[in-house]
Write a protein that holds these residues in place. Structure first.
Motif, PDB file in Angstrom:
ATOM      1  N   LEU A  43       0.862  -1.172   0.000  1.00 22.77           N
ATOM      2  CA  LEU A  43       0.000   0.000   0.000  1.00 22.77           C
ATOM      3  C   LEU A  43       0.899   1.223   0.000  1.00 22.77           C
ATOM      4  O   LEU A  43       1.727   1.385   0.914  1.00 22.77           O
ATOM      5  CB  LEU A  43      -0.904   0.018   1.243  1.00 22.77           C
ATOM      6  CG  LEU A  43      -2.113  -0.906   1.302  1.00 22.77           C
ATOM      7  CD1 LEU A  43      -2.919  -0.846   0.014  1.00 22.77           C
ATOM      8  CD2 LEU A  43      -1.716  -2.324   1.613  1.00 22.77           C
ATOM      9  N   SER A  44       0.766   2.061  -1.011  1.00 22.67           N
ATOM     10  CA  SER A  44       1.631   3.236  -1.088  1.00 22.67           C
ATOM     11  C   SER A  44       0.994   4.312  -1.953  1.00 22.67           C
ATOM     12  O   SER A  44       0.201   4.012  -2.842  1.00 22.67           O
ATOM     13  CB  SER A  44       3.002   2.832  -1.651  1.00 22.67           C
ATOM     14  OG  SER A  44       3.267   3.457  -2.880  1.00 22.67           O
ATOM     15  N   GLU A  67       8.342   8.299   5.311  1.00 23.64           N
ATOM     16  CA  GLU A  67       8.305   8.887   3.967  1.00 23.64           C
ATOM     17  C   GLU A  67       8.256   7.840   2.865  1.00 23.64           C
ATOM     18  O   GLU A  67       8.008   8.143   1.714  1.00 23.64           O
ATOM     19  CB  GLU A  67       9.502   9.817   3.754  1.00 23.64           C
ATOM     20  CG  GLU A  67       9.351  11.165   4.436  1.00 23.64           C
ATOM     21  CD  GLU A  67       8.050  11.869   4.074  1.00 23.64           C
ATOM     22  OE1 GLU A  67       7.903  12.263   2.901  1.00 23.64           O
ATOM     23  OE2 GLU A  67       7.184  12.021   4.948  1.00 23.64           O
ATOM     24  N   ILE A  69      -5.198   4.155  -2.335  1.00 22.51           N
ATOM     25  CA  ILE A  69      -6.663   4.226  -2.279  1.00 22.51           C
ATOM     26  C   ILE A  69      -7.187   5.590  -2.727  1.00 22.51           C
ATOM     27  O   ILE A  69      -8.389   5.822  -2.703  1.00 22.51           O
ATOM     28  CB  ILE A  69      -7.234   3.851  -0.898  1.00 22.51           C
ATOM     29  CG1 ILE A  69      -6.732   4.785   0.192  1.00 22.51           C
ATOM     30  CG2 ILE A  69      -6.910   2.399  -0.579  1.00 22.51           C
ATOM     31  CD1 ILE A  69      -7.571   4.710   1.471  1.00 22.51           C
ATOM     32  N   GLY A  70      -6.300   6.491  -3.146  1.00 20.42           N
ATOM     33  CA  GLY A  70      -6.799   7.781  -3.623  1.00 20.42           C
ATOM     34  C   GLY A  70      -5.749   8.858  -3.467  1.00 20.42           C
ATOM     35  O   GLY A  70      -4.750   8.676  -2.771  1.00 20.42           O
ATOM     36  N   TYR A  98      -4.807  11.551  -1.814  1.00 19.15           N
ATOM     37  CA  TYR A  98      -4.733  12.361  -0.602  1.00 19.15           C
ATOM     38  C   TYR A  98      -3.689  11.677   0.259  1.00 19.15           C
ATOM     39  O   TYR A  98      -3.378  10.504   0.053  1.00 19.15           O
ATOM     40  CB  TYR A  98      -6.093  12.431   0.109  1.00 19.15           C
ATOM     41  CG  TYR A  98      -6.849  11.137   0.041  1.00 19.15           C
ATOM     42  CD1 TYR A  98      -7.815  10.922  -0.934  1.00 19.15           C
ATOM     43  CD2 TYR A  98      -6.544  10.097   0.912  1.00 19.15           C
ATOM     44  CE1 TYR A  98      -8.478   9.713  -1.025  1.00 19.15           C
ATOM     45  CE2 TYR A  98      -7.206   8.890   0.832  1.00 19.15           C
ATOM     46  CZ  TYR A  98      -8.174   8.702  -0.149  1.00 19.15           C
ATOM     47  OH  TYR A  98      -8.816   7.496  -0.245  1.00 19.15           O
ATOM     48  N   LEU A 151      -2.183  10.051   3.535  1.00 17.47           N
ATOM     49  CA  LEU A 151      -2.410   9.396   4.818  1.00 17.47           C
ATOM     50  C   LEU A 151      -1.102   9.373   5.600  1.00 17.47           C
ATOM     51  O   LEU A 151      -0.051   9.721   5.075  1.00 17.47           O
ATOM     52  CB  LEU A 151      -2.892   7.961   4.596  1.00 17.47           C
ATOM     53  CG  LEU A 151      -4.153   7.778   3.750  1.00 17.47           C
ATOM     54  CD1 LEU A 151      -4.394   6.297   3.472  1.00 17.47           C
ATOM     55  CD2 LEU A 151      -5.352   8.389   4.447  1.00 17.47           C
ATOM     56  N   GLY A 185       0.081   6.569   6.775  1.00 19.96           N
ATOM     57  CA  GLY A 185       0.684   5.256   6.552  1.00 19.96           C
ATOM     58  C   GLY A 185      -0.258   4.365   5.785  1.00 19.96           C
ATOM     59  O   GLY A 185      -1.383   4.772   5.457  1.00 19.96           O
ATOM     60  N   GLY A 186       0.183   3.161   5.508  1.00 20.12           N
ATOM     61  CA  GLY A 186      -0.605   2.252   4.687  1.00 20.12           C
ATOM     62  C   GLY A 186      -1.702   1.503   5.433  1.00 20.12           C
ATOM     63  O   GLY A 186      -2.521   0.828   4.818  1.00 20.12           O
TER      64      GLY A 186
HETATM   65  C1  9D3 Z   1       6.177  13.937   0.614  1.00 20.59           C
HETATM   66  C2  9D3 Z   1       5.866  12.796  -0.241  1.00 20.59           C
HETATM   67  N1  9D3 Z   1       4.817  11.939   0.301  1.00 20.59           N
HETATM   68  C3  9D3 Z   1       4.159  11.212  -0.828  1.00 20.59           C
HETATM   69  C4  9D3 Z   1       2.859  11.831  -1.170  1.00 20.59           C
HETATM   70  C5  9D3 Z   1       5.412  10.975   1.199  1.00 20.59           C
HETATM   71  C6  9D3 Z   1       4.462  10.061   1.837  1.00 20.59           C
HETATM   72  C7  9D3 Z   1       3.285  10.486   2.404  1.00 20.59           C
HETATM   73  C8  9D3 Z   1       2.424   9.590   3.039  1.00 20.59           C
HETATM   74  C9  9D3 Z   1       4.781   8.722   1.900  1.00 20.59           C
HETATM   75  C10 9D3 Z   1       3.915   7.826   2.534  1.00 20.59           C
HETATM   76  C11 9D3 Z   1       2.762   8.281   3.093  1.00 20.59           C
HETATM   77  C12 9D3 Z   1       1.873   7.338   3.781  1.00 20.59           C
HETATM   78  N2  9D3 Z   1       0.769   6.888   2.923  1.00 20.59           N
HETATM   79  C13 9D3 Z   1       0.616   5.608   2.586  1.00 20.59           C
HETATM   80  O1  9D3 Z   1       1.420   4.798   3.002  1.00 20.59           O
HETATM   81  C14 9D3 Z   1      -0.459   5.225   1.711  1.00 20.59           C
HETATM   82  C15 9D3 Z   1      -1.465   5.992   1.045  1.00 20.59           C
HETATM   83  C16 9D3 Z   1      -1.751   7.383   1.027  1.00 20.59           C
HETATM   84  O2  9D3 Z   1      -1.103   8.232   1.646  1.00 20.59           O
HETATM   85  N3  9D3 Z   1      -2.798   7.812   0.258  1.00 20.59           N
HETATM   86  C17 9D3 Z   1      -3.576   6.958  -0.451  1.00 20.59           C
HETATM   87  N4  9D3 Z   1      -3.342   5.670  -0.474  1.00 20.59           N
HETATM   88  C18 9D3 Z   1      -2.304   5.190   0.276  1.00 20.59           C
HETATM   89  S1  9D3 Z   1      -1.862   3.599   0.378  1.00 20.59           S
HETATM   90  C19 9D3 Z   1      -0.609   3.895   1.393  1.00 20.59           C
END
Ligand code: 9D3
Length: 267
Positions: A87-88, A116, A133-134, A136, A138, A140-141
């Motif tokens: 999930l990322s 990060e 999942i979209g 925006y 979050l 974390g996963g």
């Molecule tokens: C500053 C760059 N960020 C990427 C947009 C870094 C970052 C932000 C948030 C890296 C990881 C996260 C944590 N999010 C998830 O792990 C994640 C996620 C999400 O943030 N939005 C939608 N689906 C998912 S699935 C996993």
């Protein structure tokens, strides 16, 4: 279906997976969710799962070793290797079509990132599929994994909403739902639309279809463009145009009715 989840916050999963449809699927043995604390697989004495990024920059990166060690341990339990999903935010966007495909798998293993990001060697060496999942951000996963599990669980054979209502579902594919009402017949000065009380089932079906088309055109024009429209649907959209009900969506509906989308898309 068996779902293994790797996370440094397995406790987050307690509430959402315990009640209602997912909770029932689990207690009935239709769904077997196994939570694993990634920290238990950390190799150093501080049980660190993150570290500083090579090349510098802000934030931490999840170390590869705990993921590899955890999956090596789990491989001992698996009869066959499940789909391994990270999930990322960089993953392909999960949609209902993807959920249906996932629901047909025997098992999945969900990797939840934090900080990060996750060391690239995890993707290269372990991951079959990367999902978001979209658009925006979050923290974390984990919540994304819970969303995925919730959406998949309700499609599993034996659960409510499982394969069965598929005829109606494919008919309604890419259309929003029509407005729904229950008792009382009038509430706060707002009566339920007359047609729903008429007992005329054909008229009710047509009204609902028209409302679905209206809502989709106004709120989700992107969906309307993908919807499979019958001759009746086109007639209903023409009526809505004539009635001036489509407002700012009128242009799009005229274009949809002109019927050259195939040509447009293939250009
Ligand atoms: C500053 C760059 N960020 C990427 C947009 C870094 C970052 C932000 C948030 C890296 C990881 C996260 C944590 N999010 C998830 O792990 C994640 C996620 C999400 O943030 N939005 C939608 N689906 C998912 S699935 C996993």
């Amino acid at each position: 279906m068996r779902i293994d989840v790797l996370s440094i916050f397995p406790g987050m999963f307690a509430g959402p997976l315990d009640d209602s449809v997912v909770g029932r699927a689990r207690s009935e043995g239709i769904l077997d969710v196994r939570l694993h604390d990634l920290r238990a697989y950390a190799s150093d004495r501080h049980r660190l799962t993150d570290d500083y990024p090579f090349g510098g920059g802000s934030g931490m990166v999840m170390k590869p070793e705990p993921f590899f060690a955890a999956l090596a341990a789990l491989a001992e339990q698996w009869a066959s290797r499940p789909r391994i999903i990270l999930l990322s935010p960089q993953g392909a966007r999960l949609d209902q079509g993807g959920v249906v495909q996932l629901s047909r798998l025997e098992g999945m293993c969900l990797l939840c990132g934090r900080y990060e990001g996750v060391d690239e060697r995890v993707r290269e060496g372990l991951v079959d599929e990367e999902l978001s999942i979209g658009d925006y951000v979050l923290t974390g996963g984990e919540l994304a994994a819970m969303v995925l599990i919730d959406a998949v669980a309700r499609l599993l054979p034996g659960t409510l909403g499982g394969p069965g209502s598929t005829v109606e579902e494919s008919f309604n594919e890419n259309l929003l739902e029509y407005p729904q009402y229950t008792r009382p017949r009038s509430f706060a000065g707002r009566p339920v639309p007359e047609v729903l009380l008429s007992g005329d089932h054909a008229a009710i079906r047509t009204w609902r279809r028209k409302q679905s088309l209206l809502r989709t055109a106004r709120r989700r024009p992107d969906l309307l463009m993908r919807a499979e429209l019958s001759r009746e649907d086109r007639m209903l959209l023409k009526e809505l145009l004539r009635e001036g009900a489509l407002a700012e969506a009128a242009g799009l509906v005229k274009w949809v009715l002109a019927g050259d989308q195939g040509a447009m898309v293939s250009l």
